[in-house]
Design an enzyme around this catalytic site. Sequence first.
Site, PDB file in Angstrom:
ATOM      1  N   GLU A 155      -3.696  -9.315   3.702  1.00  0.00           N
ATOM      2  CA  GLU A 155      -4.451  -8.967   4.909  1.00  0.00           C
ATOM      3  C   GLU A 155      -5.569  -9.965   5.190  1.00  0.00           C
ATOM      4  O   GLU A 155      -5.873 -10.275   6.348  1.00  0.00           O
ATOM      5  CB  GLU A 155      -5.036  -7.556   4.787  1.00  0.00           C
ATOM      6  N   GLU A 175       0.840  -1.208   0.000  1.00  0.00           N
ATOM      7  CA  GLU A 175       0.000   0.000   0.000  1.00  0.00           C
ATOM      8  C   GLU A 175       0.873   1.256   0.000  1.00  0.00           C
ATOM      9  O   GLU A 175       0.563   2.243  -0.675  1.00  0.00           O
ATOM     10  CB  GLU A 175      -0.941  -0.027   1.207  1.00  0.00           C
TER      11      GLU A 175
HETATM   12  C1  3H9 Z   1      -1.440  -4.857   7.133  1.00  0.00           C
HETATM   13  O1  3H9 Z   1      -0.489  -4.478   6.494  1.00  0.00           O
HETATM   14  C2  3H9 Z   1      -2.692  -4.025   7.379  1.00  0.00           C
HETATM   15  C3  3H9 Z   1      -2.774  -2.826   6.485  1.00  0.00           C
HETATM   16  O2  3H9 Z   1      -3.309  -3.142   5.213  1.00  0.00           O
HETATM   17  C4  3H9 Z   1      -3.736  -1.819   7.006  1.00  0.00           C
HETATM   18  C5  3H9 Z   1      -3.482  -1.287   8.367  1.00  0.00           C
HETATM   19  C6  3H9 Z   1      -4.351  -0.126   8.693  1.00  0.00           C
HETATM   20  N1  3H9 Z   1       4.407  -7.570  11.563  1.00  0.00           N
HETATM   21  O3  3H9 Z   1       7.785 -15.015   8.109  1.00  0.00           O
HETATM   22  P1  3H9 Z   1       9.145 -14.888   8.628  1.00  0.00           P
HETATM   23  C7  3H9 Z   1       7.916 -11.274  11.798  1.00  0.00           C
HETATM   24  S1  3H9 Z   1      -1.441  -6.361   7.911  1.00  0.00           S
HETATM   25  C8  3H9 Z   1       5.096  -8.016  12.609  1.00  0.00           C
HETATM   26  O4  3H9 Z   1       9.704 -15.992   9.431  1.00  0.00           O
HETATM   27  P2  3H9 Z   1      10.206 -14.936   5.962  1.00  0.00           P
HETATM   28  C9  3H9 Z   1       7.586 -12.737  11.971  1.00  0.00           C
HETATM   29  O5  3H9 Z   1       6.655 -12.923  12.995  1.00  0.00           O
HETATM   30  C10 3H9 Z   1       0.137  -7.075   7.493  1.00  0.00           C
HETATM   31  N2  3H9 Z   1       5.988  -9.031  12.524  1.00  0.00           N
HETATM   32  O6  3H9 Z   1      10.206 -14.510   7.486  1.00  0.00           O
HETATM   33  C11 3H9 Z   1       8.937 -13.308  12.297  1.00  0.00           C
HETATM   34  O7  3H9 Z   1       9.196 -13.051  13.658  1.00  0.00           O
HETATM   35  P3  3H9 Z   1       9.974 -14.136  14.559  1.00  0.00           P
HETATM   36  C12 3H9 Z   1       0.142  -7.648   6.140  1.00  0.00           C
HETATM   37  C13 3H9 Z   1       6.169  -9.584  11.326  1.00  0.00           C
HETATM   38  O8  3H9 Z   1      11.437 -14.371   5.418  1.00  0.00           O
HETATM   39  C14 3H9 Z   1       9.892 -12.464  11.457  1.00  0.00           C
HETATM   40  O9  3H9 Z   1       9.178 -11.265  11.166  1.00  0.00           O
HETATM   41  N3  3H9 Z   1       1.405  -8.310   5.893  1.00  0.00           N
HETATM   42  C15 3H9 Z   1       5.466  -9.164  10.200  1.00  0.00           C
HETATM   43  O10 3H9 Z   1       9.949 -16.384   5.834  1.00  0.00           O
HETATM   44  C16 3H9 Z   1      10.312 -13.124  10.181  1.00  0.00           C
HETATM   45  O11 3H9 Z   1       9.154 -13.551   9.488  1.00  0.00           O
HETATM   46  C17 3H9 Z   1       1.542  -9.636   5.915  1.00  0.00           C
HETATM   47  O12 3H9 Z   1       0.612 -10.371   6.101  1.00  0.00           O
HETATM   48  C18 3H9 Z   1       4.545  -8.091  10.337  1.00  0.00           C
HETATM   49  N4  3H9 Z   1       3.846  -7.621   9.316  1.00  0.00           N
HETATM   50  O13 3H9 Z   1       8.953 -14.214   5.324  1.00  0.00           O
HETATM   51  C19 3H9 Z   1       2.933 -10.164   5.666  1.00  0.00           C
HETATM   52  N5  3H9 Z   1       5.843  -9.930   9.144  1.00  0.00           N
HETATM   53  O14 3H9 Z   1      11.326 -14.233  13.931  1.00  0.00           O
HETATM   54  C20 3H9 Z   1       3.367 -11.037   6.832  1.00  0.00           C
HETATM   55  C21 3H9 Z   1       6.756 -10.780   9.608  1.00  0.00           C
HETATM   56  O15 3H9 Z   1       9.927 -13.525  15.908  1.00  0.00           O
HETATM   57  N6  3H9 Z   1       4.720 -11.477   6.696  1.00  0.00           N
HETATM   58  N7  3H9 Z   1       6.963 -10.587  10.925  1.00  0.00           N
HETATM   59  O16 3H9 Z   1       9.176 -15.397  14.423  1.00  0.00           O
HETATM   60  C22 3H9 Z   1       5.095 -12.476   5.850  1.00  0.00           C
HETATM   61  O17 3H9 Z   1       4.323 -12.976   5.073  1.00  0.00           O
HETATM   62  C23 3H9 Z   1       6.505 -12.941   5.928  1.00  0.00           C
HETATM   63  O18 3H9 Z   1       7.000 -12.608   7.192  1.00  0.00           O
HETATM   64  C24 3H9 Z   1       7.477 -12.369   4.867  1.00  0.00           C
HETATM   65  C25 3H9 Z   1       8.912 -12.820   5.203  1.00  0.00           C
HETATM   66  C26 3H9 Z   1       7.101 -12.906   3.493  1.00  0.00           C
HETATM   67  C27 3H9 Z   1       7.463 -10.856   4.867  1.00  0.00           C
END
Ligand code: 3H9
Length: 719
Positions: free
Chosen positions: A123, A103
Amino acid sequence: MAQLTRVSGSVGLITLQNPPVNALSAAVRQGIVDTVKKAVSDPLVKCVVICGQNGVFCGGADIREFGAPMTGPPLVPMIHAIEATNKPVVAAIEGAALGGGLELALGCHYRIIHSKARVGLPEVTLGLLPAAGGSQRLPRLIGVPAALELITTGRHVSAAEALKLGIVDQVTDDNTVDTTVKFALSVVGRSLESRRISTFPCPPVSDLDAVFDVAMQRVRQSARGAIAPVTCVQAVRAAATLPYTQGMKREQELMATLFTSGQARALQYCFFAQRAVSRWSMPSGARWDTSKPRPISKAAVIGLGTMGRGIAVALAQAGLSVVAVETQEKQLMDAKQAVSGMLERGAKRRGVAPALGLVSYSHNIQAVAEADLVIEAVFEDMDLKKKVFQQLSAVCKPGTLLCTNTSSLDVDHLASQTPSPELVVGMHFFAPAHVMKLLEVVYGPRSSPQAVATAMQLGKKMGKVSVAVGNCRGFVGNRMLKPYMEQAFFLLEEGATPELVDQALEEFGFAMGVFRMSDLSGLDVGWRVRKADGLVDPDATSGRSARIRQGRRYSPLGDLLCEQGRFGQKAGRGWYQYDKPGSRVAKPDPWLHNFLEQYRARHGLGVRHIDHQEVLERCLYALINEGFRILEDGIAAGPEDIDAIYVFGYGWPRYRGGPMFYAGMVGLANVLERLEHFHQVHPDVPYLQPCSLLRRLVASGSPPIQKWREVIRKVHSQL
Ligand code: 3H9
C-alpha cells in the site's frame, strides 16, 4: 465475483472471480460477504477455503475504485466477520496475496501458500497504508521490527520467507487448493481461539521508542518528502502500543489523511502509467496488440565500456545467451572480470546461481554472426557508430535486429547505414544499465512495428519499464532535460548558487539537484555535445554576444568550468568541490562563488534575490513545456509515457506522479500563466514560450490527464 461450491463433502470453497488479479471490487466484497454467510450457516459445511481464480489469490483492494465514492460492503467488517466465524477458514494462496489480499488472508485462521507465490503489503507504494487491519494484524503475527520493514517498504516476500517470518503456516509445491482443502479438513474441530490474530498481544519489543525512532529516521531519509511511509510507521506504532480496537481506530484515522492526498493520487497514477506504457502505439498506427515480437534467444553487445557491461549483465540475467564483443584486448579482459563480478553479486542478492555461462566474450565482431539481436554500445560518436553499423550489416545473419544504445544520436541516420533500416531501433539504457529501470525504445520513421515490439518485449524480459518513443534529438528524457538545465544555468547568472538551486529541487523530491547530478555524470559530456553543435566559443568572453548564441540566450558557464578542468566528481571539482577525485561528498566551493561573482560583474549582470519557488517554476515549467511540445510532435504517444520516463529514469519523485501529472496537479492554467510571465521577462529564451498544445488544453477547460490524448489526437488530425 465470489463463488461458493462444496468440495470433499464438507468444505465450502469460495473462489474470488475478478480477473486478472481478483482485486477486491465492490462486487467481489459483496460476493465474499454473501458466500461466507452462506457457508457459515450451511450445516453441511465444516470448514471454508478461500482461493482466487486463475492462479492468483488476490491483488488487493481495487485501485480503480479509489477515485469514486465508496460503494459495497467495506473490507474491515468483512474481514472481522471471517475471523470471528466458528468454522475454520483457510486461505489458499497462489500467485500473489497483496495489500487487501493479504489482509483478507490474515483474517483467515490459517494460510497455505504455493512455493512460487508471494505476499506483501505494498500500500505504501500507492501512497496508502494497509488499512483493512494489515497494520494491526501483521505486527501481532510476526513482531514489530519485521512488520515495520515490510509495511514501510511495501516489499513482496517469497513463500519461503513468508514461512520463515510466520506469515503463512505451510508452503506447498503441489496443487494449492487441493492441499488447502485437505489441510482445512484436518483442522476441523480444533479450537480457533489461538488463530484469531486480532486477539494476539503485540510481541513485546525492548526499547520500543528506540525502534520507532530509528524506523522514523530511516523512512524520513529514504522517503524524501513522501508522507505514506511516515504514516505507516505511526500505524504500526499504534499496533505496538494500543489495544487492537483502538489500534484499528487509529489505522482508519491515519488512512483518512492519506486516502485523498495528492501523493496517493500521484502514486496510483504511476501504478497505472507504468502498465499503460506497455500498450505502445506509433504515429503510423502500429500498436502493441497488432505487432508480434520476434523470438530472441541469442543477443550480442558491441563495446564493453560501462554501458555495454551493464547491458550484457541485464541480458544474461534475463536468461539470454550473450556474445560480448570488445575489440581492445585489455578492455575485453577488464570487462570480462567486471561482468562476472556483477553477475555473481546480482545472483547472490537474488539467491540464484550466477548466469556466468550465458556470456561469451570475443574481440572479433564476426562472433555476432548468429545473434538474433545486436545492441551496439560503443562510444557516443556518430562516425564510430556508423562504422559499426556498416560492419554489422556485413556480418549478421539476415533478419538480425540492430539496436543502438545512444542517448541522443539520430537513429534514422544510423539505420540508413544498413540495407534493412526497418530492423533498426534505438535502445536507450540508463547507467548502470543492469540496475536502472528505464529503457527508451526509439523508433525511426523506417523502424518496423515488429522491431519495436521485439525491443519492447526484450525490455520487459530484462525487468525494465520500456517506453516506445519517436526519434528526435535527445528523444524524450534528454530533450526535456535541456531546457531544465538551461534554466538552472540562467538562474546562476541572475544571482542563484548551485546550492540554492539544488536545495530547491531536492526539497521538491528529486534524488539530486541539477548541479550535483551534473557533477556526477561529468560536465565534459554536455561540453562535447555543445562543441559539436558549434555553441562553444572560447573567444567570446565578455559582452552580450558571449551570452547570445545562434540567436538565443546562452550561458557559457558550463563551458568556462570545463576549460578549467572542472569536470565534476571525477576531477574532484565541478559545481562543487570534493575531497579528492571520485569522492561523492559535494561541498560548497568558495572558488565557484567567487567565479560567479566575477562572471556576473564582467557581463554587467545585476544580482537579484531568487527564492525556491522561482527555481522550481523556471526549471520545472520549462521542462514541462518541452513535454507538451513532445506530445504535440507525436514523439511520445501520451503523458503517461513522459511521466514513466521521468519517474523511472530521471529521479522525478514518484509521489509527484511525473512532470505532466504534476502540471495537471498545479493547474495547466497556472503553468501557462507562469510561462507567459517568464517568457515576457526573458523573450530571448524560446523554451519559455508556452507550447500551443498547452494553450489548447487550457482553452478546452484543462481536462484531466486521462483526457489529454483526445485533445492531442485532434491536434494531430488537423496537421
Ligand atoms: C489496498 O489493498 C488497500 C487496502 O489495504 C485497504 C483498503 C481500505 N486494483 O501488474 P499487472 C490490474 S491497495 C485494480 O500487469 P502482473 C493492472 O492495472 C492495493 N487493478 O500483472 C493491470 O491492468 P491492465 C494493494 C489492478 O501479473 C492488470 O491488473 N495492492 C490491481 O505483472 C494486471 O496487472 C497492490 O498494490 C488492483 N489492486 O502482476 C498490488 N492490481 O491489464 C498491485 C493489478 O489494464 N498489483 N491490477 O494494465 C500488483 O502489484 C500486480 O498487479 C500483481 C500482478 C503482482 C498482482
